[in-house]
Design an enzyme around this catalytic site. Structure first.
Site, PDB file in Angstrom:
ATOM      1  NE  ARG A 202      10.219  -0.172  -7.835  1.00 20.11           N
ATOM      2  CZ  ARG A 202       9.515  -0.226  -8.956  1.00 20.11           C
ATOM      3  NH1 ARG A 202       8.543  -1.128  -9.108  1.00 20.11           N
ATOM      4  NH2 ARG A 202       9.757   0.604  -9.943  1.00 20.11           N
TER       5      ARG A 202
ATOM      6  CG  HIS B   5       6.496   4.248 -11.065  1.00 20.64           C
ATOM      7  ND1 HIS B   5       6.848   3.067 -10.435  1.00 20.64           N
ATOM      8  CD2 HIS B   5       5.454   3.932 -11.862  1.00 20.64           C
ATOM      9  CE1 HIS B   5       6.040   2.088 -10.830  1.00 20.64           C
ATOM     10  NE2 HIS B   5       5.168   2.597 -11.697  1.00 20.64           N
TER      11      HIS B   5
ATOM     12  CD  GLU C  47       6.727  -1.570 -15.977  1.00 20.21           C
ATOM     13  OE1 GLU C  47       5.893  -1.031 -16.712  1.00 20.21           O
ATOM     14  OE2 GLU C  47       6.481  -2.589 -15.316  1.00 20.21           O
TER      15      GLU C  47
ATOM     16  CG  ASN D  58       8.565  -3.815 -12.678  1.00 23.27           C
ATOM     17  OD1 ASN D  58       9.209  -4.039 -11.651  1.00 23.27           O
ATOM     18  ND2 ASN D  58       8.003  -2.641 -12.927  1.00 23.27           N
TER      19      ASN D  58
ATOM     20  CE1 TYR E 224       1.943  -6.549 -12.405  1.00 25.18           C
ATOM     21  CE2 TYR E 224       3.871  -5.588 -13.454  1.00 25.18           C
ATOM     22  CZ  TYR E 224       2.943  -5.586 -12.431  1.00 25.18           C
ATOM     23  OH  TYR E 224       2.994  -4.641 -11.440  1.00 25.18           O
TER      24      TYR E 224
ATOM     25  CD  GLU F 268       5.702  -2.471 -10.807  1.00 23.77           C
ATOM     26  OE1 GLU F 268       4.749  -2.822 -11.529  1.00 23.77           O
ATOM     27  OE2 GLU F 268       6.215  -1.347 -10.848  1.00 23.77           O
TER      28      GLU F 268
HETATM   29  C1  BGC Z   1       3.714  -0.440 -13.549  1.00 23.62           C
HETATM   30  C2  BGC Z   1       2.718  -0.120 -12.459  1.00 23.62           C
HETATM   31  C3  BGC Z   1       1.342  -0.649 -12.849  1.00 23.62           C
HETATM   32  C4  BGC Z   1       1.448  -2.159 -12.999  1.00 23.62           C
HETATM   33  C5  BGC Z   1       0.137  -2.848 -13.364  1.00 23.62           C
HETATM   34  C6  BGC Z   1       3.599  -1.853 -14.071  1.00 23.62           C
HETATM   35  O1  BGC Z   1       3.840  -1.852 -15.427  1.00 23.62           O
HETATM   36  O2  BGC Z   1       5.028  -0.183 -13.110  1.00 23.62           O
HETATM   37  O3  BGC Z   1       2.707   1.261 -12.261  1.00 23.62           O
HETATM   38  O4  BGC Z   1       0.365  -0.301 -11.963  1.00 23.62           O
HETATM   39  O5  BGC Z   1       2.357  -2.440 -14.028  1.00 23.62           O
HETATM   40  O6  BGC Z   1      -0.306  -2.432 -14.612  1.00 23.62           O
END
Ligand code: BGC
Length: 504
Positions: A112, A155, A200, A341, A343, A412
């Site tokens: 991607r 992006h 995002e 995405n 995290y 992501e």
């Molecule tokens: C974004 C990336 C960023 C990653 C880590 C995501 O929110 O799409 O561009 O590097 O988080 O912060």
């Protein structure tokens, strides 16, 4: 639909194809409890991601125009943690074959990346032909190496000239984006079968147009983010419709959008479970509900809350723009998959204090969320990034329940550190999150079609510069040859992909 069977590859042979010497993969001789092995479906695709501004460099090469990130880093170097920028950075503009070599070494099946809009349209709606050469070379080399291109159209790096017309706040943005999407489908659609319109938009709209903490640095609290989102959603739908009208029949690809969200766990067990829906709807649902829900439009909880607050502020209309029935109809169903995405997650509870109409709230205050963390969660180098794999699992189940089990491509997921080659923290994060994904698929029947690690290489981490690193490969940014070196996590990912299962 599985990623891999979607492609009818027109192989375009290019001269500088790389030669690979993969040594046979050895499965780590680590004892894995047979009861805790989770398999990935046959057609599940493993990939890795990057974004144009974060890796390309070549910021004004071959006719490229400035994007809002070029303008920002040049005007405000003091706002980047290490004073660095993406002018050259990883220089993938010249070293993309090294990126492909890294992807191939790990065994990734898709890549991607994003296209820099201001390379294609540098200063106006006149195209820059040279930009096609670069992306054609990249796409062709991926295909020759059996790696499926997954392309993000935007992006974060809006061309500066479009920003100068008002960016996301100008309804003409929709027309500009539609033209851009058309141009991409036309030039690359014979080989690119998976398109992502936006990355995002929650972050772009809230940070860029409400808090004013990232480009274009606009502070319009409680108004800018909603206007921005409205136009993003319409631009996404317009790009989808353009594909359907002119390209889908021949090209047979799919179009989606990448949304990000945390999962919110109830802080107070006595709170009703609906509180989770409230907070998820103020984040993921803001963009997902209009596109993926059965009814369309913004989540009711947002409509009601923002309307009520707007009245208290003495406004005749809500700060949340209205979605008319026509708009709702136009937007609903305009995606073949959801890019997600993920995290981190948080505990959440409702802020029950009385509303002060002159408090100038952003979406965060409008949602009345109060967040906290569990002190046992491990933290990455990034201050916001706690490892909470259960949150990924629960978010996938929430998406399945809310949006009729739409196919989800995890676009992501990753972990930051100082860039050390012995990146055990990243391995642990990947392992725990891959287990969460496999459980969601096997036990909850979530329709997850692939997983994309962020990132294949260390790269320019926005306002953190190169001080926080997410790569599976280290990049020597200060050397002219920009060597990419595999970290320990490269070997780990290679084993997972080869085994197609993950164990505890
Ligand atoms: C974004 C990336 C960023 C990653 C880590 C995501 O929110 O799409 O561009 O590097 O988080 O912060």
């Amino acid at each position: 639909m599985p990623l891999k069977i979607l492609i009818t590859i027109t192989l375009i042979c290019i001269q500088n194809s790389i030669s690979l010497s993969l040594t046979p993969v050895l499965i780590e001789s680590q004892a894995i409890d047979a009861e805790n092995i989770y398999e990935f479906p046959k057609n599940f695709s493993f990939g890795a991601a990057t974004a144009a501004y974060q890796i390309e460099g070549g910021w004004k090469e071959d006719g490229k125009g400035p994007s809002i990130w070029d303008t920002f880093v040049h005007n405000h170097p003091e706002m980047i943690a290490d004073g660095s920028n993406g002018d050259v950075g990883d220089d993938s503009y010249h070293h993309f074959m090294d990126d492909i070599k890294a992807l191939k070494e790990v065994g990734f099946e898709h890549y991607r990346f994003s296209i820099s809009w201001s390379r294609i349209f540098p200063t106006s709606t006149i195209v820059n032909e040279k930009a096609f050469d670069y992306y054609n070379k990249l796409i062709d080399a991926l295909i020759v190496n059996n790696i499926e291109p997954v392309v993000t159209m935007l992006h974060y790096d809006i061309p500066q000239w479009i920003q100068d017309t008002g960016g996301f706040l100008n309804p003409y943005f929709i027309k500009y984006f539609k033209l851009y999407a058309y141009t991409l489908y036309k030039n690359f659609g014979s080989r690119v079968k998976i398109w992502i319109t936006f990355n995002e938009p929650f972050e772009s709209c809230v940070e860029g147009y409400s808090y004013g903490s990232t480009p274009p640095l606009i502070t319009l609290r409680g108004v800018g983010e909603y206007m921005c989102a409205h136009h993003v959603i319409l631009a996404h739908a317009a790009a989808y419709e353009t594909y359907k009208a002119h390209f889908k029949q021949d090209q047979r690809g799919m179009v989606g959008i990448t949304l990000d969200s945390r999962f919110y766990f109830r802080k107070n067990p006595q709170d009703s479970p609906e509180i989770i829906d409230r907070f998820m709807n103020f984040e993921l649902g803001w963009f997902a509900h209009p596109i993926y829900s059965k009814t369309g439009g913004y989540p009711q909880v947002m409509i009601d809350e923002i309307n009520e607050r707007s009245k208290k502020e003495g406004r005749a209309w809500s700060r949340l723009p209205e979605m008319t029935e026509d708009i709702k109809k136009f937007v609903r169903g305009t995606a073949d998959f959801l890019g997600f995405n993920y995290y981190s997650s948080r505990y959440a509870e409702l802020d029950t204090s009385d509303y002060n109409p002159s408090s100038n709230p952003t979406i965060t205050e409008d949602s009345r969320i109060r967040t906290s963390i569990d002190p046992s969660w491990k933290r990455a180098k990034s201050s916001w990034l706690y490892s909470v794999p259960q949150g990924l699992h629960d978010a996938l189940v929430w998406i399945k329940d809310q949006y009729d089990n739409i196919p989800v491509l995890i676009t992501e997921n990753g972990w930051s550190d100082d860039g050390q080659l012995n990146d055990d923290g990243r391995i642990e994060y990947f392992r725990d999150h891959l287990i969460a994904v496999a459980k969601a698929i096997n036990e909850e029947k979530c329709n997850v079609i692939g997983y994309t690690a962020w990132s294949i290489i260390d790269n320019f981490e926005w306002r953190k510069g190169f001080s926080e690193r997410f790569g599976i490969y280290h990049v020597n940014v200060t050397s002219p040859t920009k060597e990419r070196t595999a970290k320990k996590s490269a070997k780990f990912m290679r084993e997972v992909i080869n085994n197609r299962f993950i164990g505890q």
